[in-house]
Design a protein around this motif. Structure first.
Motif, mmCIF file in Angstrom:
data_model
loop_
_atom_site.group_PDB
_atom_site.id
_atom_site.type_symbol
_atom_site.label_atom_id
_atom_site.label_comp_id
_atom_site.label_asym_id
_atom_site.label_seq_id
_atom_site.Cartn_x
_atom_site.Cartn_y
_atom_site.Cartn_z
ATOM 1 N N LEU A 32 -3.719 0.681 0.624
ATOM 2 C CA LEU A 32 -3.167 0.851 -0.720
ATOM 3 C C LEU A 32 -1.833 1.578 -0.679
ATOM 4 N N GLY A 33 -1.709 2.553 0.241
ATOM 5 C CA GLY A 33 -0.411 3.208 0.395
ATOM 6 C C GLY A 33 0.644 2.221 0.834
ATOM 7 N N GLY A 34 0.253 1.313 1.748
ATOM 8 C CA GLY A 34 1.200 0.321 2.233
ATOM 9 C C GLY A 34 1.628 -0.651 1.156
ATOM 10 N N CYS A 35 0.700 -1.005 0.246
ATOM 11 C CA CYS A 35 1.044 -2.019 -0.761
ATOM 12 C C CYS A 35 1.955 -1.468 -1.856
ATOM 13 N N ILE A 36 2.076 -0.135 -1.957
ATOM 14 C CA ILE A 36 3.018 0.438 -2.937
ATOM 15 C C ILE A 36 4.124 1.252 -2.264
ATOM 16 N N GLY A 37 4.110 1.281 -0.931
ATOM 17 C CA GLY A 37 5.191 1.921 -0.197
ATOM 18 C C GLY A 37 5.176 3.437 -0.218
ATOM 19 N N VAL A 38 3.976 4.032 -0.209
ATOM 20 C CA VAL A 38 3.875 5.501 -0.165
ATOM 21 C C VAL A 38 2.881 5.882 0.927
#
Length: 262
Positions: free
Chosen positions: A178-184
């Motif tokens: 999920l961090g990867g899919c929003i760039g955080v």
């Protein structure tokens, strides 16, 4: 703790009329679907899906039932059982109505529907149970309100993460994904998700799976084990425990209902 006077679910096409609300108690309105308009102390306020409306005691209010409008809502009329609740919860000290767009609709809807279920079943001590559940709900709403409006970027991130979960909920979903899919960073994604939705990523995924499980248990001929495997649970006993914790029933209860209908 609160004393509850009435709880009702309303749905369907509205007719041209006014539906007045009692002004001697607080009224909490949740719009689950569609839209409607309330007249509050002479002012019109339009409500949409996932809107909450808290009407303080003493404020004249009525739902304006516009012809052709469709909405589904839950309405709860209540009063604090004593003055302590009003003192501890600033939300109840308001004299003006509060319209609030919640960003944790799944959590609040689950809590509200459980209150409705208890109120409708009217088992022993149901009024005490409903009062306790409503207290928990009001505290949850108060915490979100105290934190204030979320930044548009945060809301966008949450919607992106929810869409990812919707597409992948049968598999394992981690904060890294999920961090990867929003760039955080993974930790920031997990913290943001919990602060906005009121649930951890894992809990949200389990609840999404249980929503599908309920549908499949009611509308298919699959066994609980089949459904457990379909939803990504390798241990059927863990699936049963999770289902019981979230749905307040066992999978076998819904299978029995399926058999009764046949």
């Amino acid at each position: 703790m609160f004393d509850i006077f009435d709880i009702r679910q309303e749905r369907g096409i509205l007719k041209n009329e006014q539906s007045p609300l009692g002004s001697d108690s607080f009224t909490l309105v949740w719009i689950r679907f569609g839209q409607t308009t309330y007249r509050l102390a002479g002012q019109a306020s339009q409500l949409h899906k996932n809107d909450l409306l808290l009407i303080p005691a003493g404020v004249p209010a009525a739902e304006m039932r516009d012809a052709g409008s469709i909405r589904e809502s839950v309405v709860v009329r209540f009063s604090p059982a004593d003055s302590a609740a009003a003192r501890l919860l600033p939300l109840l000290a308001r004299r003006a109505p509060l319209r609030w767009v919640t960003h944790m609709p799944e959590l609040l809807l689950e809590k509200l529907l459980y209150i409705v279920e208890q109120w409708t079943a009217r088992d022993r001590y149901f009024s005490v149970m409903c009062g306790a559940l409503l207290t928990e709900l009001i505290v949850t709403i108060s915490r979100e309100y105290d934190e204030g409006e979320k930044a548009p970027s945060s809301i966008h991130h949450i919607e992106v993460m929810k869409r990812y979960i919707e597409d992948h909920y049968r598999g394992k979903i981690t904060k890294n994904e999920l961090g990867g899919c929003i760039g955080v960073s993974p930790n920031y994604a997990a913290s943001l998700f919990r602060s906005v939705t009121g649930m951890t990523i894992s809990e949200y995924v389990h609840r999404r799976r249980m929503k599908t499980a309920v549908y499949m248990l009611r509308h298919s001929q699959l066994t609980a084990r089949d459904i457990s495997e379909h939803l990504g649970y390798s241990d059927p006993s863990f699936f049963n425990r999770t289902f019981k914790r979230i749905i307040e029933q066992l999978p076998s209860d819904l299978i029995a209902e399926r058999s009764d209908r046949e």
